[in-house]
Write a protein that holds these residues in place. Sequence first.
Motif, mmCIF file in Angstrom:
data_model
loop_
_atom_site.group_PDB
_atom_site.id
_atom_site.type_symbol
_atom_site.label_atom_id
_atom_site.label_comp_id
_atom_site.label_asym_id
_atom_site.label_seq_id
_atom_site.Cartn_x
_atom_site.Cartn_y
_atom_site.Cartn_z
ATOM 1 N N UNK A 178 -5.075 -0.974 14.453
ATOM 2 C CA UNK A 178 -5.629 -0.032 13.473
ATOM 3 C C UNK A 178 -4.515 0.811 12.869
ATOM 4 N N UNK A 179 -3.627 1.277 13.736
ATOM 5 C CA UNK A 179 -2.532 2.102 13.247
ATOM 6 C C UNK A 179 -1.669 1.334 12.258
ATOM 7 N N UNK A 180 -1.345 0.074 12.603
ATOM 8 C CA UNK A 180 -0.452 -0.629 11.694
ATOM 9 C C UNK A 180 -1.176 -1.020 10.414
ATOM 10 N N UNK A 181 -2.479 -1.127 10.466
ATOM 11 C CA UNK A 181 -3.219 -1.378 9.235
ATOM 12 C C UNK A 181 -3.275 -0.137 8.360
ATOM 13 N N UNK A 182 -3.349 1.012 9.015
ATOM 14 C CA UNK A 182 -3.460 2.259 8.248
ATOM 15 C C UNK A 182 -2.145 2.633 7.577
ATOM 16 N N UNK A 183 -1.061 2.047 8.090
ATOM 17 C CA UNK A 183 0.240 2.505 7.624
ATOM 18 C C UNK A 183 0.458 2.205 6.145
ATOM 19 N N UNK A 184 -0.236 1.244 5.600
ATOM 20 C CA UNK A 184 -0.070 0.932 4.192
ATOM 21 C C UNK A 184 1.143 0.059 3.948
ATOM 22 N N UNK A 185 1.549 -0.028 2.701
ATOM 23 C CA UNK A 185 2.688 -0.885 2.364
ATOM 24 C C UNK A 185 2.273 -2.351 2.337
ATOM 25 N N UNK A 186 3.232 -3.257 2.191
ATOM 26 C CA UNK A 186 2.900 -4.682 2.060
ATOM 27 C C UNK A 186 2.211 -5.226 3.311
ATOM 28 N N UNK A 187 2.599 -4.673 4.465
ATOM 29 C CA UNK A 187 1.975 -5.179 5.681
ATOM 30 C C UNK A 187 0.754 -4.361 6.070
ATOM 31 N N UNK A 188 0.496 -3.324 5.321
ATOM 32 C CA UNK A 188 -0.642 -2.472 5.646
ATOM 33 C C UNK A 188 -1.866 -2.877 4.844
ATOM 34 N N UNK A 189 -2.756 -1.919 4.686
ATOM 35 C CA UNK A 189 -4.039 -2.214 4.068
ATOM 36 C C UNK A 189 -3.899 -2.696 2.629
ATOM 37 N N UNK A 190 -2.767 -2.318 2.007
ATOM 38 C CA UNK A 190 -2.633 -2.641 0.589
ATOM 39 C C UNK A 190 -2.171 -4.080 0.362
ATOM 40 N N UNK A 191 -1.514 -4.635 1.335
ATOM 41 C CA UNK A 191 -0.912 -5.953 1.141
ATOM 42 C C UNK A 191 -1.931 -7.071 1.137
ATOM 43 N N UNK A 192 -1.481 -8.298 0.892
ATOM 44 C CA UNK A 192 -2.436 -9.409 0.901
ATOM 45 C C UNK A 192 -2.703 -9.820 2.341
ATOM 46 N N UNK A 193 -3.783 -10.514 2.509
ATOM 47 C CA UNK A 193 -4.304 -10.631 3.868
ATOM 48 C C UNK A 193 -3.455 -11.499 4.795
ATOM 49 N N UNK A 194 -2.862 -12.543 4.238
ATOM 50 C CA UNK A 194 -2.034 -13.405 5.089
ATOM 51 C C UNK A 194 -0.833 -12.642 5.629
ATOM 52 N N UNK A 195 -0.273 -11.783 4.746
ATOM 53 C CA UNK A 195 0.872 -10.974 5.177
ATOM 54 C C UNK A 195 0.457 -10.061 6.314
#
Lengths: 496, 376
Positions: B91-108
Motif C-alpha cells: 500500500x505504501x509503495x502504491x501511495x508513493x506515486x510516480x511511475x511505479x506508484x498509483x500514477x504509472x501504468x499497471x505492468x510497471x
Amino acid sequence: MPPAETSQATHDTEPKTSAQPSASQGQPTNGSTATHPSTPGPSSVQAAATPPANEEKLSNAELKKRAKAEKQAKRAQKKADEGVPPTQTGPSNPLRSAQQQQRQRAPPTPREASIPLPSLATTRQQGRQTQSQTRPLPHRLAHSTPQSQQETQVVENKNVALFEHLYKQPRRTTIAGVSKDVYRDVLAEGKSRLKHYAEPADNIQMIESYVTPPGTSLPRNLTLLLSPQIEYLGSCRSLSMSTRNAIRWLKLLINDVDIETAEEKAKSDLCEAIDNFIREKIIIADQLIASMASSKIKDGDTILTYAKSKVVTKTLLQAHAQGTKFKVIVIDSRPLFEGKELVQELAAAGLDVQYSLTHAISHLMQSASKVFLGAHAMLSNGRLYSRIGTAVVAMNASKLAKPVIVCCESIKFTDQLALDSIVTNEIVPPNELLLPEREGQERKQALASWRELPNLQLLDLMYDVTPADYIDMVITEYGSLPPSSVISIYRLSLST
Amino acid sequence: MASSAESPHEAGKQSFDIVSTYRSLLLSDPELTMPVAAIEALVSLLQNSPSLSTISEILDLLASNAEKLKQSIANPISLSAGTDLFQRYIINSLQRGGPAGAAGDFDAIRAHLLTNGRLFVARAKEARRMIAQTARQFIKVGSTVLTNGGSRVVSAVLQAAAEAQIKETGAPRFRVVYAVSASYKNSYGDGGDTAEGTATVTALRRLAVPVAMISEAAVAYSMGQIDVVLVGAEGVVENGGIISRMGTYQMAVLAKASGKPMYVVAESHKFVRVFPLGQQDIGVDQNVLNFTTKVEEVIETGLLTPKANFASRRIAGESITPDLDGSGYFGKDALHDSKNADFVDYTPPGYISALISENGVLTPSAVSEELIKIWY
C-alpha cells in the motif's frame, strides 16, 4: 496526594487564632477586591499597619518556600493561560465567592502581588496594595504576631496551602464585564461550561461559532478577533487540553490563509476545514475507538469503569449491541456523580450494571476483569490526567493485575507533562462537597458552616494524574498503544 | 489482521495454492521463518496472477490469500506479522506515486511490486545475521546463558558469540543452559534427538561451547548460576511484550525475580500489531486448560496435547487438512517435535530488559514507536 502530606501542610499554615466568622461568604466587603481581612475592624487595621516587622520575622526558609510556591503557581498559571492575559487579581483569595462577586468590578491587574501599581491608584487599590505588599500571605502574619492574637479578628485562610496557586484560576460566574467583542454563541457556550463541570469532549465545536459570525473582518483580523473569545472561555474555566489543541490548530490554519484569498472563499474554506477537523478528530475518532475498544470486551467479562466518559459509554454500548455478554461495574464519586448518568444509559440499553462509590473499589475490583477509563488528557510522559479518583481506580486495578485500558482521542494528547496532581489542576468551590440541605430537616448538615469552623479547610479538586505504570493500554483512533507511545502519537497527530 | 476473509477475488485460487506454496517454501529452507515464508509466498502469488488489472484487485487478492494462510495454521501470529507488513508495504509503495506508484501504468506497478517484494525477503533474511552481530556482545566472557525453544535467531547469536570468542581468545568462554520442554519426554519417551533445539545444542557443542540441557521445571533451580537470559520470539507485540514458546513467560518471571537481564532477539518483521491484555487475549484459541473427568485421558494424551486440541478446532472450522506434522509452525525443526511446539504464551514488556532487532537494541516501549513508523 497522600493524606499525611495534606494534613501536614494544612497544619503548617494554620493560623493560631480562632478566626471570626465575620467575613463569611458573599459579604460584600467594602471595596476590598482582594483578599481578606475584609472586616475593617480596628485591630485588623493595626495589623496591616505593622507589617514590616512581621515580614522580618519570617525565617529565610519560609521566605524561600513562599517564593518558590509563588513562582511555581505563576508558571503553572502562565502555562494554563497560554495566550490569555491574566484577568485574575491579587494574591491568595480566601473567600472565593466574595472575590467572584467583585471580579467583574476589578480591572485586570498583574498577578504579582509585590509589583506596585501606581497607575491604578484608586483608594481601593491602594488599600489592597498596602495589604499585598506588606502581607502577602496573611495567615503567616497571624502566625507571627502572637501579641495581637487575642484581639485580632483575622479571617482564616480557607484555601488549602498546597493548592494555593489553583485558587487563582479564573472562574467567571456572570457575563458582566465581558468584552463586547465576544460573540453570543461563545457567551452561551461559556455559560453552559459554568454549569457543567464535566468537560464536554467536543467543546471544540465552539470554534465553529468563532468563525461563522465574523462578518466583515479580514482573515488577518480573525486572529485578533479570536483572542477575546478564547480569553473569555478561559475565564469561565481553564481551557481543557483538547480545546487548547484545537485552538492552536485553528490559529495555525488562519495564519496559513492567503491574504489574497477572497473573503467569502477564505471563510467557507475555514469553516469546511473546521467541520472536517471536528468530524475527523472527534466524531470519527470516537467511533473508531469505540469499535476497537469494544472488540477488547469478551464474553463473560466484567468491565469496571469510573465516573462517565463519552467514549467509554459508546464502547460499552457498542459491545452490548454486538451481542457480547458482559457485566459492567460503575464506580462513582461525590460530588459530581457522573456515573449515575452512565448507569442510567447502560441500564436502559439492557446491560447488567452494578453501581457503587469509590469506597467499595478494592472489593469490587476483585470481580472485575478489565478496567476502562476515559481521559481528560494524556500527558507526554504517558500519565493520564482525568477525573479525580481515576488514579485510585487504576492503582487498585494494577495491584490486582487487571488490565487498565484508557480510551482517549488523540486530540487530548499533549506535550505537557505532570508528575503530580498539584501543579496543574482545577479547584471546585468547596461548597459543592457539602450535602444539599434537605427539606424539613431539623439538624443542619454537619459541615454547613464549615467556614466558621476553625482549622478546617475543604478541598475539592477536579482532576488527578494516574502514573503510566498503572495503565496497560491506550486506545486512540490510531490504534492501541502503550502509554509510553503517547508522545509519538502526539507528534504524529500534529503533522496530520 | 485487517484483511477480510470474504474477498470477492477468487481468480488466483484455482491456479495457485498459497498454502502449499508456503509449506513447500518452509520445507525447502530450514533457515526460513514463518513471516518471511509468508511474504515469499505472497510475492510468488503476485507473480502467478497475471489476470490482475487494478490495484484494488491486487489488494483484495493479497488480503484473501493472507487470510487463507492464517486460517491454515493454528497460530497465525508470527505469520500475520509477515503478511500484514507486506500488505502495508505494498500500500505504501502504491501511495508513493510516480511511475511505479498509483500514477504509472499497471505492468510497471506490478514489476515494481515484485522487485520490492524480493528486496523485502532478502532484507528479512539478512536481518538474522545482523542481529547475531549485535546480540553477541551481550554474551560476555565467562557468562552463563539460559535459553529455550527452537529459535533460529538465538542459535545464530550463540554461534556468532562462540565464533567471535574463539577468534579473540582461542576458545568460547561462555556456557549455555538450554531449558527443554519436559513434555517431549512424555510424548516420545526416548528424548534425545527429538528435543527441540537439539540442532542448536549439537552445533554449539561442536564449537566447544559447554551446554547443559535442563527441564523447564529446573529453571528456577538453575537461575542462580545464570547471568543472562536470551530468548527468541514468535511475535513482538505492540507494547514490546513477546509471544513466544510456552514456558518463556515463566522463565521471564523467574529471571526478573532473580534480577537477571532477559534479552529478546527478533527480526523486525516479527513486530506485529497485536496487543494482548493477557494470556487469554493472545488471539489464538489454545485451550491449554483442558478440564476433564475422564480417567483414561491421562494415559491417552499425556499432559500437553495441543495437537489434539488444534486438530479438532481446525477440522471443525475449515476444510483444510490438519497440519499434523507441525510444519506450519517452526519449519523443519518442528517436524520432529510436533507435540509441544504449538503452545505459546505472552510475556509482558515489564519482564524484558531489551529487544535486539536488526535495527539495533530497543527498549520494549520503542517497539510501538517502530510500529507507528511502519504504519503511519
